[in-house]
Design a protein around this motif. Structure first.
Motif, PDB file in Angstrom:
ATOM      1  N   GLY A   1       0.780  -1.223   0.000  1.00 42.32           N
ATOM      2  CA  GLY A   1       0.000   0.000   0.000  1.00 42.32           C
ATOM      3  C   GLY A   1       0.814   1.278   0.000  1.00 42.32           C
ATOM      4  N   ARG A   2       2.132   1.154  -0.088  1.00 44.61           N
ATOM      5  CA  ARG A   2       2.989   2.343  -0.127  1.00 44.61           C
ATOM      6  C   ARG A   2       2.959   2.956  -1.521  1.00 44.61           C
ATOM      7  NH1 ARG A   2       7.912  -0.948   2.416  1.00 44.61           N
ATOM      8  NH2 ARG A   2       7.473  -1.970   0.442  1.00 44.61           N
ATOM      9  N   ARG A   3       2.827   4.275  -1.582  1.00 48.62           N
ATOM     10  CA  ARG A   3       2.843   4.965  -2.869  1.00 48.62           C
ATOM     11  C   ARG A   3       4.267   4.962  -3.402  1.00 48.62           C
ATOM     12  NH1 ARG A   3      -0.182  10.579  -4.207  1.00 48.62           N
ATOM     13  NH2 ARG A   3      -1.877   9.281  -3.442  1.00 48.62           N
ATOM     14  N   VAL A   4       4.455   4.449  -4.623  1.00 46.94           N
ATOM     15  CA  VAL A   4       5.786   4.406  -5.225  1.00 46.94           C
ATOM     16  C   VAL A   4       5.927   5.416  -6.360  1.00 46.94           C
ATOM     17  CG1 VAL A   4       6.213   2.009  -4.545  1.00 46.94           C
ATOM     18  CG2 VAL A   4       5.189   2.485  -6.779  1.00 46.94           C
ATOM     19  N   ALA A   5       4.806   5.937  -6.855  1.00 44.93           N
ATOM     20  CA  ALA A   5       4.851   6.940  -7.923  1.00 44.93           C
ATOM     21  C   ALA A   5       3.531   7.695  -7.982  1.00 44.93           C
ATOM     22  CB  ALA A   5       5.124   6.289  -9.278  1.00 44.93           C
ATOM     23  N   THR A   6       3.607   8.977  -8.273  1.00 39.92           N
ATOM     24  CA  THR A   6       2.425   9.785  -8.569  1.00 39.92           C
ATOM     25  C   THR A   6       2.536  10.173 -10.036  1.00 39.92           C
ATOM     26  OG1 THR A   6       2.322  10.628  -6.311  1.00 39.92           O
ATOM     27  CG2 THR A   6       1.147  11.884  -8.005  1.00 39.92           C
ATOM     28  N   LEU A   7       1.597   9.692 -10.839  1.00 39.78           N
ATOM     29  CA  LEU A   7       1.652   9.927 -12.283  1.00 39.78           C
ATOM     30  C   LEU A   7       0.939  11.209 -12.682  1.00 39.78           C
ATOM     31  CD1 LEU A   7       1.040   6.267 -13.475  1.00 39.78           C
ATOM     32  CD2 LEU A   7       3.191   7.418 -12.972  1.00 39.78           C
ATOM     33  N   PHE A   8      -0.068  11.605 -11.918  1.00 39.41           N
ATOM     34  CA  PHE A   8      -0.765  12.862 -12.190  1.00 39.41           C
ATOM     35  C   PHE A   8      -1.468  13.301 -10.917  1.00 39.41           C
ATOM     36  CE2 PHE A   8      -3.997  15.773 -13.573  1.00 39.41           C
ATOM     37  CZ  PHE A   8      -3.378  16.482 -14.587  1.00 39.41           C
ATOM     38  N   ASP A   9      -1.415  14.600 -10.629  1.00 42.60           N
ATOM     39  CA  ASP A   9      -2.115  15.163  -9.481  1.00 42.60           C
ATOM     40  C   ASP A   9      -2.462  16.608  -9.816  1.00 42.60           C
ATOM     41  OD1 ASP A   9      -3.212  15.643  -6.998  1.00 42.60           O
ATOM     42  OD2 ASP A   9      -1.287  15.838  -5.973  1.00 42.60           O
ATOM     43  N   GLY A  10      -3.716  16.851 -10.154  1.00 40.69           N
ATOM     44  CA  GLY A  10      -4.129  18.197 -10.512  1.00 40.69           C
ATOM     45  C   GLY A  10      -5.433  18.187 -11.279  1.00 40.69           C
ATOM     46  N   MET A  11      -5.745  19.302 -11.929  1.00 41.10           N
ATOM     47  CA  MET A  11      -6.964  19.413 -12.736  1.00 41.10           C
ATOM     48  C   MET A  11      -6.758  18.693 -14.068  1.00 41.10           C
ATOM     49  SD  MET A  11      -9.385  20.909 -11.144  1.00 41.10           S
ATOM     50  CE  MET A  11     -10.535  21.259 -12.464  1.00 41.10           C
ATOM     51  N   GLN A  12      -7.786  17.977 -14.477  1.00 44.29           N
ATOM     52  CA  GLN A  12      -7.746  17.230 -15.734  1.00 44.29           C
ATOM     53  C   GLN A  12      -9.039  17.503 -16.483  1.00 44.29           C
ATOM     54  OE1 GLN A  12      -6.018  15.865 -18.231  1.00 44.29           O
ATOM     55  NE2 GLN A  12      -5.190  14.244 -16.978  1.00 44.29           N
ATOM     56  N   THR A  13      -8.955  17.683 -17.781  1.00 41.55           N
ATOM     57  CA  THR A  13     -10.138  17.923 -18.607  1.00 41.55           C
ATOM     58  C   THR A  13     -10.915  16.632 -18.819  1.00 41.55           C
ATOM     59  OG1 THR A  13      -8.858  17.545 -20.617  1.00 41.55           O
ATOM     60  CG2 THR A  13      -9.023  19.820 -19.832  1.00 41.55           C
ATOM     61  N   ALA A  14     -12.178  16.782 -19.154  1.00 42.82           N
ATOM     62  CA  ALA A  14     -13.003  15.625 -19.485  1.00 42.82           C
ATOM     63  C   ALA A  14     -12.453  14.969 -20.745  1.00 42.82           C
ATOM     64  CB  ALA A  14     -14.447  16.062 -19.708  1.00 42.82           C
ATOM     65  N   GLY A  15     -12.610  13.663 -20.838  1.00 42.58           N
ATOM     66  CA  GLY A  15     -12.181  12.942 -22.028  1.00 42.58           C
ATOM     67  C   GLY A  15     -11.318  11.750 -21.699  1.00 42.58           C
ATOM     68  N   TYR A  16     -10.747  11.186 -22.743  1.00 47.38           N
ATOM     69  CA  TYR A  16      -9.898   9.999 -22.641  1.00 47.38           C
ATOM     70  C   TYR A  16      -8.450  10.449 -22.488  1.00 47.38           C
ATOM     71  CZ  TYR A  16      -7.577   5.680 -24.036  1.00 47.38           C
ATOM     72  OH  TYR A  16      -6.782   4.580 -24.065  1.00 47.38           O
ATOM     73  N   HIS A  17      -7.721   9.839 -21.556  1.00 47.83           N
ATOM     74  CA  HIS A  17      -6.329  10.200 -21.294  1.00 47.83           C
ATOM     75  C   HIS A  17      -5.484   8.940 -21.145  1.00 47.83           C
ATOM     76  CE1 HIS A  17      -7.579  14.336 -20.505  1.00 47.83           C
ATOM     77  NE2 HIS A  17      -8.598  13.804 -19.856  1.00 47.83           N
ATOM     78  N   ALA A  18      -4.210   9.046 -21.479  1.00 48.19           N
ATOM     79  CA  ALA A  18      -3.265   7.934 -21.330  1.00 48.19           C
ATOM     80  C   ALA A  18      -1.966   8.488 -20.766  1.00 48.19           C
ATOM     81  CB  ALA A  18      -3.020   7.262 -22.675  1.00 48.19           C
ATOM     82  N   VAL A  19      -1.400   7.775 -19.790  1.00 48.48           N
ATOM     83  CA  VAL A  19      -0.171   8.188 -19.128  1.00 48.48           C
ATOM     84  C   VAL A  19       0.823   7.038 -19.213  1.00 48.48           C
ATOM     85  CG1 VAL A  19       0.840   8.851 -16.915  1.00 48.48           C
ATOM     86  CG2 VAL A  19      -1.423   9.666 -17.527  1.00 48.48           C
ATOM     87  N   SER A  20       2.051   7.347 -19.592  1.00 53.01           N
ATOM     88  CA  SER A  20       3.108   6.344 -19.637  1.00 53.01           C
ATOM     89  C   SER A  20       3.752   6.236 -18.262  1.00 53.01           C
ATOM     90  CB  SER A  20       4.142   6.742 -20.682  1.00 53.01           C
ATOM     91  OG  SER A  20       5.152   5.776 -20.758  1.00 53.01           O
ATOM     92  N   PHE A  21       3.981   5.003 -17.813  1.00 52.02           N
ATOM     93  CA  PHE A  21       4.597   4.754 -16.513  1.00 52.02           C
ATOM     94  C   PHE A  21       5.907   4.014 -16.716  1.00 52.02           C
ATOM     95  CE2 PHE A  21       4.691   1.757 -12.728  1.00 52.02           C
ATOM     96  CZ  PHE A  21       5.332   2.650 -11.902  1.00 52.02           C
ATOM     97  N   ASP A  22       7.012   4.645 -16.303  1.00 48.50           N
ATOM     98  CA  ASP A  22       8.338   4.046 -16.392  1.00 48.50           C
ATOM     99  C   ASP A  22       8.683   3.439 -15.035  1.00 48.50           C
ATOM    100  OD1 ASP A  22      10.977   3.328 -16.714  1.00 48.50           O
ATOM    101  OD2 ASP A  22      11.706   5.359 -17.064  1.00 48.50           O
ATOM    102  N   ALA A  23       8.709   2.123 -14.958  1.00 43.88           N
ATOM    103  CA  ALA A  23       8.961   1.415 -13.705  1.00 43.88           C
ATOM    104  C   ALA A  23      10.363   0.829 -13.658  1.00 43.88           C
ATOM    105  CB  ALA A  23       7.921   0.317 -13.529  1.00 43.88           C
ATOM    106  N   SER A  24      11.286   1.375 -14.435  1.00 46.37           N
ATOM    107  CA  SER A  24      12.635   0.803 -14.504  1.00 46.37           C
ATOM    108  C   SER A  24      13.360   0.846 -13.168  1.00 46.37           C
ATOM    109  CB  SER A  24      13.457   1.504 -15.582  1.00 46.37           C
ATOM    110  OG  SER A  24      13.523   2.893 -15.328  1.00 46.37           O
ATOM    111  N   GLY A  25      12.952   1.726 -12.255  1.00 46.84           N
ATOM    112  CA  GLY A  25      13.598   1.807 -10.948  1.00 46.84           C
ATOM    113  C   GLY A  25      12.951   0.941  -9.882  1.00 46.84           C
ATOM    114  N   LEU A  26      11.924   0.185 -10.264  1.00 53.09           N
ATOM    115  CA  LEU A  26      11.216  -0.657  -9.302  1.00 53.09           C
ATOM    116  C   LEU A  26      11.580  -2.130  -9.472  1.00 53.09           C
ATOM    117  CD1 LEU A  26       7.656   0.935  -9.553  1.00 53.09           C
ATOM    118  CD2 LEU A  26       9.391   1.338  -7.800  1.00 53.09           C
ATOM    119  N   ALA A  27      11.370  -2.899  -8.421  1.00 52.28           N
ATOM    120  CA  ALA A  27      11.612  -4.344  -8.458  1.00 52.28           C
ATOM    121  C   ALA A  27      10.454  -5.060  -9.141  1.00 52.28           C
ATOM    122  CB  ALA A  27      11.775  -4.873  -7.037  1.00 52.28           C
ATOM    123  N   SER A  28      10.725  -6.237  -9.673  1.00 56.12           N
ATOM    124  CA  SER A  28       9.661  -7.059 -10.252  1.00 56.12           C
ATOM    125  C   SER A  28       8.604  -7.340  -9.192  1.00 56.12           C
ATOM    126  CB  SER A  28      10.222  -8.391 -10.743  1.00 56.12           C
ATOM    127  OG  SER A  28      11.103  -8.196 -11.814  1.00 56.12           O
ATOM    128  N   GLY A  29       7.355  -7.447  -9.610  1.00 55.00           N
ATOM    129  CA  GLY A  29       6.285  -7.761  -8.672  1.00 55.00           C
ATOM    130  C   GLY A  29       4.957  -7.197  -9.107  1.00 55.00           C
TER     131      GLY A  29
END
Length: 91
Positions: A42-70
């Motif tokens: 339950g520990r937060r390891v990344a925040t990908l977006f935090d703020g105002m977002q417009t209505a619609g469809y959105h996609a965010v890329s997540f780079d997990a190269s610094g994290l362990a497998s799991g």
């Protein structure tokens, strides 16, 4: 294109993934939102977006190269609603 009418969090792709993946979601109206990644404890390891977002469809890329497998969970919160999905990082 027409804006979606609902709040929806989609399964990341690819899943399982190695190093990076794309997380998609849609919002029915503009709102403040948070998209975060958590480990199995339950520990937060990344925040990908935090703020105002417009209505619609959105996609965010997540780079997990610094994290362990799991297993990790990504959670979308907006307007008093929340949704979470599971993803697997394999290195």
């Amino acid at each position: 294109t027409e804006n979606p009418k609902v709040f929806t969090l989609y399964q990341n792709a690819p899943n399982p993934f190695n190093a990076s993946t794309v997380i998609s979601y849609s919002l029915g109206k503009s709102a403040r939102m948070t998209l975060a990644v958590h480990d199995v404890l339950g520990r937060r390891v990344a925040t990908l977006f935090d703020g105002m977002q417009t209505a619609g469809y959105h996609a965010v890329s997540f780079d997990a190269s610094g994290l362990a497998s799991g297993v990790y969970f990504y959670r979308l919160e907006s307007g008093g609603r929340a949704a979470a999905m599971k993803m697997t990082l394999v290195k």
